[in-house]
Enzyme design. Structure first.
Site, PDB file in Angstrom:
ATOM      1  CG  HIS A 364      -0.565  -2.782   0.087  1.00  0.00           C
ATOM      2  ND1 HIS A 364      -0.669  -2.124   1.294  1.00  0.00           N
ATOM      3  CD2 HIS A 364       0.301  -2.053  -0.682  1.00  0.00           C
ATOM      4  CE1 HIS A 364       0.091  -1.034   1.268  1.00  0.00           C
ATOM      5  NE2 HIS A 364       0.701  -0.972   0.088  1.00  0.00           N
ATOM      6  CB  CYS A 406      -5.073  -4.563   5.287  1.00  0.00           C
ATOM      7  SG  CYS A 406      -4.448  -3.252   6.345  1.00  0.00           S
TER       8      CYS A 406
END
EC number: 3.4.22.36
Length: 536
Positions: A364, A406
């Site tokens: 992440h 991301c």
């Protein structure tokens, strides 16, 4: 009068030696005797440092020159030249090396004005090689002397002159190249749409070596893919379970073994034939070690508070198969906390003795340039690249950091994404640990050039990165496909640019009339072409 200004304003901090030095300089210089220095100008000088220099004849590391004070610069240069001349007369009698504070400090003046910089360079550049050679500085001081004043040297000439008379290692020389005028120390380029622009990242202005061989071709500009998203910030993401593709039904395969027929034969990207290119050319990295390089994959799937990254195992499989095929040693570590990730990177750098290294960060991420450990703590990507760039084992070797995560909070709620909406202030312990690691390999303070490093991101800054729970991320899947097709005919920048083109044109999420896209990005500090076939 200059003397009166000094005496009136600085009596408590200067002794008779300073007054005498000013007097002697003013008498012998061509400067008008009526020249004065205002109190305001003179106060820009760091009086303590100047006093110490004049009193003991030993240069300190503190700056002593004021902004736009040309007279003071000339005075200081005059003192320095005399100081150097006197010191060099004692070289044969002196057994121990000169103090690192001697001479070096003059080259590390923090001067702001262009006038001062040009004056320093003009005065010191001819003197620098002799000062280094005669005074037998240690390597670290030599590097700081050259870097401190932003003085550019011809690295080839430097090497030829000092290998025979001074003790200098290849590691030291490779660091000096980063601060030299060697044209290989490129500052990179920036791509806006389909237009390329040079960007300047070094701490001093990029400078081309003069009198170069006209037959030597300049390296081609680095490509920086920056494709803007067509969606507005207020666009609501659609609900869609899995990504779809514009064409090519065969794309649903979940492995990275692609045939020629499956690949888009109409690609418009230019091809660089590695077999026809001259691998002995100075603009190609050597790739002769066995194994050819080392790959470290840090893959996080199960987090403390964040969503599970289902599909990352397929990325691990695809990358492992690909780079083993390319004769790389592959190390995969899963589900690490942030501090353990940094420790793994440190161990990876220290054990790397191959011609190249590659680091994949699958986790992440957020819009602050970080990826997360499973403890939800951040690891800054740029700090990682800086660590690798300056590590002794990796100097002059190509280093690639690939990030599949991301880079912002624009989330697609219907598709699994590698992101976190907001970053809490939890990074202090990690930063402290990281600074300790950096201090062990980067003594002193330097502005990072990140030479020979390329960083690739799965998405543009501020946007999400999409992941298929069965096939893995769009980015890694597309990258493996391009590598399998073109690793023998393209260098890395072409491969990554083609990967970006594939992700932009072939992948999308469609829900009604809304289309969501993804655009990878490249940040390159490579100074040569990186081919994956052996040097010829």
């Amino acid at each position: 009068m200059v003397l009166k200004t000094i005496e009136d304003n600085c009596k408590s901090q200067f002794d008779d030696d300073l007054v005498e030095d000013f007097n002697n300089f003013q008498t012998t210089s061509s400067m008008s005797s009526s020249t004065t220095i205002s109190t305001e100008d003179f106060n820009t000088i760091e009086i303590e440092s100047t006093f110490e220099i004049c009193r003991s004849g030993s240069y300190t590391e503190e700056p002593i020159l004021g902004e736009n004070d040309e007279f003071l610069i000339d005075f200081e240069m005059e003192r320095f030249l005399k100081f150097l001349k006197d010191k060099t007369k004692q070289v044969e009698k002196r057994k121990e090396p000169f103090s690192q504070k001697e001479i070096y400090a003059v080259f590390q003046r923090r001067i702001k004005s262009e006038l001062c910089i040009e004056t320093v360079k003009k005065k010191f550049q001819p003197l620098l090689p002799n000062a280094i050679q005669t005074c037998e500085f240690d390597e670290e001081t030599m590097i700081r002397m050259i870097y401190g004043a932003g003085i550019r040297i011809d690295s080839v000439d430097f090497w030829n002159r000092f290998t025979s008379k001074a003790t200098i290692s290849l590691d030291c020389y490779s660091r000096l190249i980063s601060y030299s005028s060697d044209s290989l120390t490129l500052s990179g380029t920036h791509r806006s749409g389909f237009t390329y622009h040079w960007i300047s990242t070094p701490p001093v202005t990029y400078h081309r070596t003069e009198n170069k061989d006209p037959n030597i071709q300049e390296p081609s500009p680095v490509e920086f893919l920056d494709v803007q998203s067509s969606l507005g910030s207020s666009m609501k993401p659609p609900i869609l379970d899995k990504p779809t593709k514009l064409d090519d039904p065969a794309e649903t395969r979940h492995d990275c073994s692609y045939s020629l027929e499956e690949y888009d034969s109409q690609s418009r990207m230019p091809r660089t034939d590695a077999k026809k290119s001259n691998h002995k050319h100075k603009y190609c990295y050597e790739m002769n070690s066995n194994p050819r390089g080392t790959v470290l994959i840090l893959s996080n799937e199960n987090f403390k508070n964040m969503e599970r990254r289902v599909g990352t195992k397929q990325d691990e499989v695809n990358l492992t198969k690909l780079f083993q095929k390319l004769q790389y040693t592959v190390i995969c570590k899963r589900n690490l906390e942030a501090e353990s990730m940094l420790e793994a990177i440190k161990e990876f750098a220290e054990m790397a003795h191959t011609d190249s290294i590659i680091l994949f960060l699958l986790s992440h991420g957020d819009g602050a340039g970080s990826v997360f450990g499973i403890d939800d703590m951040p690891v800054n990507v740029m700090e990682v690249s800086t660590y690798l760039a300056y590590h002794q084992n990796l100097l002059l070797k190509p280093k690639w950091v690939a990030v599949s995560a991301c880079r912002g909070g624009k989330l697609n709620m219907g598709v699994p994404v590698d992101g976190l909406p907001a970053l809490e202030d939890k990074c202090a312990p990690i930063s402290k640990f990281w600074n300790l690691m950096m201090s062990r390999i980067m003594p002193g303070t330097f502005t990072s050039l990140n030479a020979d490093v390329i960083i690739s991101f799965s998405t543009t800054d501020g946007f999400t990165s999409y992941r298929d729970e069965e096939a893995g991320t769009w980015y890694i899947k597309s990258m493996c496909k391009v590598f399998n097709k073109h690793s023998k005919t393209m260098h890395l920048l072409d491969i990554l640019t083609e990967t970006g083109r594939n992700v932009v044109t072939k992948y999308e999420n469609v829900q009604g009339n809304v289309v969501l896209k993804q655009a990878p990005e490249i940040l390159s500090r490579l100074t040569k072409q990186w081919h994956f076939s052996r040097s010829m």
